[in-house]
Design a protein around this motif. Structure first.
Motif, PDB file in Angstrom:
ATOM      1  N   ALA A  81      46.137  43.607  39.103  1.00 22.15           N
ATOM      2  CA  ALA A  81      46.749  44.745  38.407  1.00 22.15           C
ATOM      3  C   ALA A  81      48.249  44.855  38.658  1.00 22.15           C
ATOM      4  O   ALA A  81      48.740  45.887  39.140  1.00 22.15           O
ATOM      5  CB  ALA A  81      46.045  46.040  38.793  1.00 22.15           C
ATOM      6  N   HIS A 343      45.041  40.648  24.265  1.00 20.49           N
ATOM      7  CA  HIS A 343      44.832  41.492  25.438  1.00 20.49           C
ATOM      8  C   HIS A 343      44.653  42.955  25.002  1.00 20.49           C
ATOM      9  O   HIS A 343      45.435  43.826  25.395  1.00 20.49           O
ATOM     10  CB  HIS A 343      46.009  41.381  26.405  1.00 20.49           C
ATOM     11  CG  HIS A 343      46.186  40.032  27.011  1.00 20.49           C
ATOM     12  ND1 HIS A 343      47.073  39.791  28.056  1.00 20.49           N
ATOM     13  CD2 HIS A 343      45.618  38.826  26.757  1.00 20.49           C
ATOM     14  CE1 HIS A 343      47.038  38.516  28.395  1.00 20.49           C
ATOM     15  NE2 HIS A 343      46.166  37.910  27.608  1.00 20.49           N
ATOM     16  N   SER A 346      44.540  45.945  27.780  1.00 16.88           N
ATOM     17  CA  SER A 346      45.500  45.858  28.875  1.00 16.88           C
ATOM     18  C   SER A 346      46.692  46.762  28.581  1.00 16.88           C
ATOM     19  O   SER A 346      46.668  47.580  27.665  1.00 16.88           O
ATOM     20  CB  SER A 346      45.951  44.403  29.063  1.00 16.88           C
ATOM     21  OG  SER A 346      46.760  44.258  30.216  1.00 16.88           O
ATOM     22  N   GLU A 347      47.723  46.652  29.383  1.00 19.68           N
ATOM     23  CA  GLU A 347      48.997  47.327  29.161  1.00 19.68           C
ATOM     24  C   GLU A 347      50.105  46.435  29.675  1.00 19.68           C
ATOM     25  O   GLU A 347      49.890  45.604  30.563  1.00 19.68           O
ATOM     26  CB  GLU A 347      49.046  48.679  29.863  1.00 19.68           C
ATOM     27  CG  GLU A 347      48.923  48.612  31.375  1.00 19.68           C
ATOM     28  CD  GLU A 347      48.909  49.986  32.032  1.00 19.68           C
ATOM     29  OE1 GLU A 347      50.005  50.548  32.233  1.00 19.68           O
ATOM     30  OE2 GLU A 347      47.810  50.477  32.331  1.00 19.68           O
ATOM     31  N   SER A 364      51.076  41.547  31.867  1.00 17.67           N
ATOM     32  CA  SER A 364      49.927  42.163  31.204  1.00 17.67           C
ATOM     33  C   SER A 364      48.987  42.529  32.338  1.00 17.67           C
ATOM     34  O   SER A 364      48.405  41.653  32.977  1.00 17.67           O
ATOM     35  CB  SER A 364      49.257  41.191  30.235  1.00 17.67           C
ATOM     36  OG  SER A 364      48.028  41.720  29.768  1.00 17.67           O
ATOM     37  N   GLN A 365      48.848  43.827  32.609  1.00 18.48           N
ATOM     38  CA  GLN A 365      48.206  44.249  33.850  1.00 18.48           C
ATOM     39  C   GLN A 365      46.774  43.755  34.004  1.00 18.48           C
ATOM     40  O   GLN A 365      46.372  43.293  35.062  1.00 18.48           O
ATOM     41  CB  GLN A 365      48.238  45.773  33.965  1.00 18.48           C
ATOM     42  CG  GLN A 365      47.752  46.266  35.317  1.00 18.48           C
ATOM     43  CD  GLN A 365      47.643  47.764  35.386  1.00 18.48           C
ATOM     44  OE1 GLN A 365      46.707  48.352  34.862  1.00 18.48           O
ATOM     45  NE2 GLN A 365      48.604  48.398  36.049  1.00 18.48           N
ATOM     46  N   ARG A 366      45.977  43.859  32.957  1.00 13.74           N
ATOM     47  CA  ARG A 366      44.562  43.495  33.031  1.00 13.74           C
ATOM     48  C   ARG A 366      44.220  42.250  32.218  1.00 13.74           C
ATOM     49  O   ARG A 366      43.085  41.797  32.221  1.00 13.74           O
ATOM     50  CB  ARG A 366      43.702  44.681  32.576  1.00 13.74           C
ATOM     51  CG  ARG A 366      43.906  45.908  33.459  1.00 13.74           C
ATOM     52  CD  ARG A 366      43.082  47.095  33.022  1.00 13.74           C
ATOM     53  NE  ARG A 366      43.508  47.667  31.759  1.00 13.74           N
ATOM     54  CZ  ARG A 366      44.542  48.496  31.605  1.00 13.74           C
ATOM     55  NH1 ARG A 366      45.281  48.828  32.660  1.00 13.74           N
ATOM     56  NH2 ARG A 366      44.856  48.994  30.432  1.00 13.74           N
ATOM     57  N   GLY A 370      40.636  42.734  30.520  1.00 13.64           N
ATOM     58  CA  GLY A 370      40.686  44.186  30.520  1.00 13.64           C
ATOM     59  C   GLY A 370      40.164  44.829  31.783  1.00 13.64           C
ATOM     60  O   GLY A 370      40.006  46.046  31.854  1.00 13.64           O
ATOM     61  N   ILE A 372      40.647  45.853  35.637  1.00 13.24           N
ATOM     62  CA  ILE A 372      41.796  46.093  36.510  1.00 13.24           C
ATOM     63  C   ILE A 372      41.669  45.405  37.863  1.00 13.24           C
ATOM     64  O   ILE A 372      42.660  44.994  38.468  1.00 13.24           O
ATOM     65  CB  ILE A 372      42.035  47.617  36.683  1.00 13.24           C
ATOM     66  CG1 ILE A 372      43.446  47.872  37.238  1.00 13.24           C
ATOM     67  CG2 ILE A 372      40.965  48.258  37.572  1.00 13.24           C
ATOM     68  CD1 ILE A 372      43.903  49.295  37.127  1.00 13.24           C
ATOM     69  N   GLY A 377      45.125  39.773  35.309  1.00 12.41           N
ATOM     70  CA  GLY A 377      46.552  40.081  35.270  1.00 12.41           C
ATOM     71  C   GLY A 377      47.420  38.837  35.142  1.00 12.41           C
ATOM     72  O   GLY A 377      47.172  37.825  35.796  1.00 12.41           O
TER      73      GLY A 377
END
Length: 388
Positions: A81, A343, A346-347, A364-366, A370, A372, A377
């Motif tokens: 993450a 993705h 994600s964020e 891309s965090q996840r 998707g 966490i 990541g």
């Protein structure tokens, strides 16, 4: 991080206020409303590249790190993450620091680069903290890593990996998101990620020493003239910091925070706004609001982390939506710069430029998974002809 030049200051509208002068006397040249969609300075996004990114012509990408996998030949396993980040000069090279937004182990890691961009090391800079979301770089070369839970703290860390991290409870115990330093007024601005959160500033007793000082909260009734009042109990409280001062202004989910030359920009995800606080005149404005887009569809939604360049462009990452980083030019044009493909859950987090402005880092965090706490990541680097 690089500053926004005064002559290129992003013109921002103070909705509902009079023609109060902004920093540098630039209000007279401000455009008539918040930024609007248009053609970006680098042209349209191209097709998806080998790393899953869509970029303008002339730009290229590489993957710097993947969660729970070794970083290049360093032997260091990158954290899950990845969230807020910043770059720091390191001799002829530089360092990129990234938070880990997971419970219990949280913390932050760093990647070291040589002058040619070769990865030469990776290491841990903060351990065993909680849900480290965003943060901010200080003028004295440390990274403020912010815990995002209701009694969370700020930790001051050494991106070079030499000194132990220090807990800074004087900056308040609340659901911290991001931080930005104002060396003129000797203040640290802080956002709070709650639907009824506040915007704060910390005034240390000694600039460069965050162990003691006064936490203040922004007070006002909306865009326009605002002020600050002391938070009586910033560290140990029964009443949360956001509820201790009558008239404290509320924001719907404070996110990224970026300061340059008398202006602090911060974002709120609940209403998809980019705010601008003119620190000279204590005036709050709105630089972008997706509800105030008059021309075409809003390209920027899910506003989150924010950074800027010496040329006056702001770069705003999206939490969800279509997974883009959009830029806002000094002329008030909003346009996509990069999009992560595949993705959807994600964020985008941690946008930061190398010290010379030639490379942009983000995560891309996840990732595609998707998840966490998983291996999804991904931390990227984008290189190309960024304008000065």
């Amino acid at each position: 991080m690089r500053g926004v030049g005064r002559r290129n200051f992003l013109r921002a509208t103070v909705v509902g206020a009079g023609a109060t002068a902004f920093a540098g006397g630039l209000w007279q040249s401000a455009f008539a409303g918040p930024a609007q969609p248009g053609a970006g300075p680098y042209g349209p996004l191209g097709s998806v590249d080998a790393n899953g990114l869509r970029l303008p012509q002339g730009f290229s990408s590489r993957v710097v790190a993947r969660s729970m996998k070794k970083v290049a030949d360093t032997g260091y396993v990158w954290h899950a993450a990845p969230d807020g980040g910043a770059c720091f000069p390191d001799g002829d090279g530089w360092i990129y620091v990234s938070n880990s937004e997971v419970p219990l182990v949280g913390g932050a890691s760093a990647v070291r680069f040589a002058a040619d961009g070769t990865i030469t090391g990776a290491y841990r800079t903060l351990n065993m903290t909680q849900i480290n979301c965003a943060g901010g770089a200080t003028p004295w070369g440390t990274w403020l890593s912010c815990e995002e839970y209701d009694y969370g703290c700020v930790y001051e860390t050494d991106p070079y990996g030499k000194n132990a991290a220090k807990k800074r409870p004087a900056l308040g115990r609340f659901k911290h998101e991001a931080a930005a330093c104002d060396p003129v007024r000797k203040a640290v601005y802080l956002t709070e990620d709650r639907s009824d959160g506040c915007f704060y500033r910390f005034l240390p007793q000694v600039w460069g020493d965050l162990s003691a000082g006064e936490l203040q909260v922004l007070v006002g009734s909306g865009p326009g003239k605002v002020g600050w009042e002391k938070v009586p109990q910033p560290e140990r409280w029964i009443t949360p910091t956001r509820d201790q001062v009558a008239g404290a202004m509320r924001f719907t989910g404070g996110e990224g925070c970026y300061y340059s030359e008398d202006v602090c920009y911060f974002t709120t995800k609940g209403d998809n706004r980019v705010w601008s606080y003119d620190a000279v005149n204590e005036v709050l404005g709105i630089a972008y609001d997706d509800d105030l887009v008059a021309n075409g569809a809003a390209t920027l939604k899910g506003v989150d982390n924010i950074t800027g360049t010496s040329g006056g462009d702001l770069y705003i990452a999206e939490d969800g939506d279509d997974m883009q980083i959009n830029l806002i030019t000094p002329d008030g044009v909003v346009a996509p710069f990069v999009q992560v493909d595949g993705h959807p859950d994600s964020e985008i987090t941690g946008p930061a430029f190398s010290p010379d402005g030639s490379r942009l880092y983000f995560s891309s965090q996840r990732g595609a998974s998707g998840v966490i706490l998983g291996t999804g990541g991904v931390t990227y680097e984008v290189s190309g002809p960024f304008r000065a």
